[in-house]
Design an enzyme around this catalytic site. Structure first.
Site, mmCIF file in Angstrom:
data_model
loop_
_atom_site.group_PDB
_atom_site.id
_atom_site.type_symbol
_atom_site.label_atom_id
_atom_site.label_comp_id
_atom_site.label_asym_id
_atom_site.label_seq_id
_atom_site.Cartn_x
_atom_site.Cartn_y
_atom_site.Cartn_z
ATOM 1 N N ASN A 10 0.872 -1.183 0.000
ATOM 2 C CA ASN A 10 0.000 0.000 0.000
ATOM 3 C C ASN A 10 0.909 1.233 0.000
ATOM 4 O OD1 ASN A 10 -1.818 2.030 0.470
ATOM 5 N ND2 ASN A 10 -2.363 1.362 2.553
ATOM 6 N N LYS A 12 0.128 4.229 -0.358
ATOM 7 C CA LYS A 12 -0.535 5.423 0.198
ATOM 8 C C LYS A 12 -0.306 6.623 -0.742
ATOM 9 C CE LYS A 12 -0.141 3.310 4.679
ATOM 10 N NZ LYS A 12 -0.115 3.431 6.121
ATOM 11 N N HIS A 95 -9.445 1.150 4.916
ATOM 12 C CA HIS A 95 -8.167 1.379 5.597
ATOM 13 C C HIS A 95 -8.371 2.332 6.769
ATOM 14 C CE1 HIS A 95 -4.102 2.697 6.424
ATOM 15 N NE2 HIS A 95 -3.715 1.561 5.872
ATOM 16 N N GLU A 97 -6.797 4.776 7.781
ATOM 17 C CA GLU A 97 -6.642 6.203 7.447
ATOM 18 C C GLU A 97 -7.925 6.749 6.813
ATOM 19 O OE1 GLU A 97 -2.948 5.624 5.362
ATOM 20 O OE2 GLU A 97 -2.064 5.077 7.294
ATOM 21 N N GLU A 167 -5.289 -4.863 10.628
ATOM 22 C CA GLU A 167 -4.271 -3.828 10.813
ATOM 23 C C GLU A 167 -4.559 -3.048 12.095
ATOM 24 O OE1 GLU A 167 -2.292 -2.687 6.897
ATOM 25 O OE2 GLU A 167 -4.144 -1.531 6.976
ATOM 26 N N GLY A 173 2.384 2.472 10.692
ATOM 27 C CA GLY A 173 3.308 3.590 10.523
ATOM 28 C C GLY A 173 4.023 4.005 11.800
ATOM 29 N N SER A 213 3.450 -1.837 10.387
ATOM 30 C CA SER A 213 4.896 -1.845 10.641
ATOM 31 C C SER A 213 5.567 -3.173 10.296
ATOM 32 C CB SER A 213 5.201 -1.449 12.092
ATOM 33 O OG SER A 213 4.802 -0.106 12.322
HETATM 34 P P1 PGA Z 1 2.840 0.480 7.590
HETATM 35 O O1 PGA Z 1 1.355 0.639 6.977
HETATM 36 O O2 PGA Z 1 3.390 -0.788 7.034
HETATM 37 O O3 PGA Z 1 3.572 1.709 7.133
HETATM 38 O O4 PGA Z 1 2.687 0.421 9.077
HETATM 39 C C1 PGA Z 1 0.536 -0.466 6.801
HETATM 40 C C2 PGA Z 1 -0.774 -0.050 6.201
HETATM 41 O O5 PGA Z 1 -1.271 1.038 6.526
HETATM 42 O O6 PGA Z 1 -1.338 -0.779 5.366
#
Ligand code: PGA
Length: 250
Positions: A10, A12, A95, A97, A167, A173, A213
């Site tokens: 992803n 983003k 997601h 976010e 997640e 992140g 992460s």
């Molecule tokens: P990350 O994000 O690996 O940067 O923690 C994962 C995600 O949001 O799918």
């Protein structure tokens, strides 16, 4: 049939230039990739169509979001029908976010999931709890509520087009990855929920991937957990180590 291991990248709202995107893709195009793993990358939507021409055929493309209507006055949105027309097979929905920054409710995510599946897209459906929810013992309940909204609108046969991404919001992140035991437990809880809420066959066949992460270093151990069927990778999917995550089980 064993569930096929599945790794999604992803990207983003990254990268910010097609030059940087080209570097990421050329690493993936020249890497030795585990041929038994399903691999999907989700770049920003304006790169989806040009990437079809440059990315190797083992990598499938995914949008990061879509709306539930096919067309109309919905400024800024992308429709399932448009993605299908562009031959983009996957879309990420729900997601964290989107849920937090853009206030998407579980019902809205469910409505979009149904529309995407109806249009023949495959959906990477994201769920997960916040840190306060985990610390107050609500992880399973929160995730089940998010899933229940989707269960309510799908038919059993729809689930063959869904990959669930667990997640935990506190792991996204942050560099704070769930332990393998925490991931395994959450995934097992999701599978148990699917057994009761949908069917034993859907529970057995649905891929449940972990995100938050994930790195080359922690992916090996996570991948040994029996209910961890792969990963959804954010930050590390922009780096060469994404190749090691794809190959985590080798
Ligand atoms: P990350 O994000 O690996 O940067 O923690 C994962 C995600 O949001 O799918």
């Amino acid at each position: 049939m064993p569930r096929q291991f599945f790794v999604g990248g992803n990207f983003k709202m990254n990268p910010t230039s097609s030059g940087q995107l080209g570097s990421i893709i050329s690493v993936l195009n020249s890497a030795d990739l585990d041929g038994t793993t399903g691999i999907v990358i989700a770049p920003p939507s304006l790169y989806l169509i040009p990437l079809k021409a440059t990315v190797r055929s083992e990598l499938q493309l995914s949008a990061q979001n879509c709306y539930y209507k096919d067309s109309g006055a919905f400024t800024g949105e992308l429709s399932p029908a448009q993605l299908v027309d562009a031959n983009i097979p996957y879309v990420i929905l729900g997601h964290s976010e989107r849920r937090t920054l853009f206030h998407e409710t579980s019902e809205f995510v469910a409505q979009k999931t149904k529309a995407a599946l109806n249009a023949t897209l495959k959906v990477i459906l994201c769920v997960g709890e916040t840190l306060p929810e985990r610390e107050t013992g609500q992880t399973a309940a929160v995730v089940q509520n998010q899933l229940q909204a989707v269960v309510d609108v799908l038919q059993e046969s729809d689930w063959s087009g869904v990959v669930i991404a667990y997640e935990p919001v506190w792991a996204i992140g942050t560099g704070r990855v769930a332990t393998s035991a925490q991931a395994q437990q959450a995934h097992l809880d999701i599978r148990t929920f699917l057994t009761q809420a949908v069917s034993p066959a859907v529970a057995e066949n649905t891929r449940i991937i972990y995100g938050g992460s994930v790195t080359a270093a922690n992916s090996k151990d996570l991948s040994t957990q029996s209910d961890v069927d792969g990963f959804l990778v954010g930050g590390a999917s922009l780096k060469p180590e994404f190749v090691n995550i794809i190959n985590a089980r080798n």
